[in-house]
Scaffold this active site. Structure first.
Site, PDB file in Angstrom:
ATOM      1  N   HIS A 170      14.549  28.749  56.344  1.00 21.43           N
ATOM      2  CA  HIS A 170      14.957  27.775  57.353  1.00 21.43           C
ATOM      3  C   HIS A 170      16.234  27.135  56.840  1.00 21.43           C
ATOM      4  O   HIS A 170      16.373  26.865  55.638  1.00 21.43           O
ATOM      5  CB  HIS A 170      13.854  26.740  57.565  1.00 21.43           C
ATOM      6  N   SER A 225      -3.785  33.161  90.163  1.00 19.81           N
ATOM      7  CA  SER A 225      -3.972  33.167  91.616  1.00 19.81           C
ATOM      8  C   SER A 225      -2.688  32.787  92.334  1.00 19.81           C
ATOM      9  O   SER A 225      -1.789  32.164  91.750  1.00 19.81           O
ATOM     10  CB  SER A 225      -5.077  32.174  91.999  1.00 19.81           C
TER      11      SER A 225
END
Length: 330
Positions: free
Chosen positions: A108, A252
């Site tokens: 990092h 859905s």
């Protein structure tokens, strides 16, 4: 388009005859050390004597030494202790061993980008940042796969800094999946921004606010937890597998319509403006300075916030519900 490197772009022979020093045998450290050893590399681990991590590394068959000793032995050193410990470990144990022929690596870019570590110009400074936790880096390697990673070069004293970094990436298995080229600045700033606005800060704040909204409206906490927290993994897994389109294909039509019409009301222009402000604070060093000073002061704000968040009702309800689901235990 980012440059991506694979196995054929990396040469493990560049690591032959070199001692690789893993500073910190934690989540990433244990994965890097074991993967590199399995790739035929010579690995030495630095840990604090008397700690559990020291004993764990010893038990795994590694030579374990202090960071002072590692600096003398290793040709390539990678800092894999927590970011806030990098400066003190570097200054007390590593800096005196830095010189021509040495490579200092990171997973990092925080401490290099924000000037907390300033290596001499005579050493290579590079980064290999796997995009996954250590246990995944290790597991995928053992399965013949790999974890994607980022590669960056801050200093190229030898003229071979990127080649050595890519060899290291191959040693931990990342070139099997692909290694994207970046810079220390880009990796650091995008990483911090992502953690704060989406991956950690944004997600937990949204879940907590949604949970509180339902409970305060009279709904059962257990139902609220299932609807706004438990099911999140399903949605994230679908996005991870096939993007937004696959997720929307899988849910859905009602959920998809709600996604399109209500999502922008939750994450609106005010939220976007706040994201832009957070990015500016990352870019100009405001956040970095705040975090550095917080650590120097003994983490009073951090520890208070950690305690408060641990006591939130969603944690109690979640713990009880997860106890009903033994398959969740790792």
């Amino acid at each position: 388009m980012a440059k991506i490197y694979y196995d054929s772009d990396a040469n493990l022979d560049l690591l032959k005859g070199k001692v690789i020093g893993i500073i910190g045998y934690g989540s990433q450290g244990h994965a890097h050390a074991n993967n590199l050893r399995d790739s035929g590399c010579t690995v030495v681990v630095a840990e604090a004597p008397g700690t559990e991590a020291w004993d764990t590394a010893k038990g795994a068959g590694f030579e374990v030494v202090t960071a002072d000793e590692l600096g003398k032995q290793a040709d390539i050193m990678i800092m894999l202790v927590p970011d806030n410990l990098h400066p003190v470990v570097y200054r007390q144990s590593i800096e005196k061993s830095m010189g021509p022929g040495k490579t200092l690596m990171f997973a990092h870019g925080f401490n290099i980008h924000y000037g907390q570590i300033v290596p001499p110009a005579s050493v290579d400074v590079s980064m290999i940042a796997p995009k996954g936790p250590g246990h995944m880096v290790r597991r995928l390697y053992t399965e013949g796969l790999g974890t994607p990673a980022l590669v960056a070069v801050h200093q190229d004293a030898s003229g071979k800094a990127k080649d050595i970094a890519l060899a290291y990436a191959k040693g931990i298995g990342s070139t099997r999946a692909g290694v994207l080229e970046t810079t220390f600045r880009e990796e650091t700033e995008t990483d911090l921004f992502g953690e704060q606005t989406v991956l950690c800060g944004g997600v937990t704040a949204m879940i907590k606010n949604a949970f509180e909204t339902l409970v305060e409206a009279g709904y059962q906490p257990e139902i609220a937890y299932f609807e706004v927290c438990h099911e999140l993994k399903l949605i994230v897994d679908l996005i991870y597998q096939g993007g937004f389109a696959y997720m929307r294909y899988s849910v859905s039509d009602t959920a998809e319509y709600g996604d399109y019409t209500r999502g922008p009301r939750v994450i609106d222009e005010m939220v976007r403006a706040e994201m832009e402000q957070i990015l500016r604070e990352v870019q100009d060093g405001t956040f970095a300075l705040e975090w550095i000073l917080e650590n120097q002061a003994g983490r009073p704000k951090f520890n208070t916030l950690r305690r408060i968040e641990a006591e939130h009702p969603i944690e109690k309800v979640g713990k009880e519900l997860r106890a009903m689901m033994p398959w969740l235990k790792g």
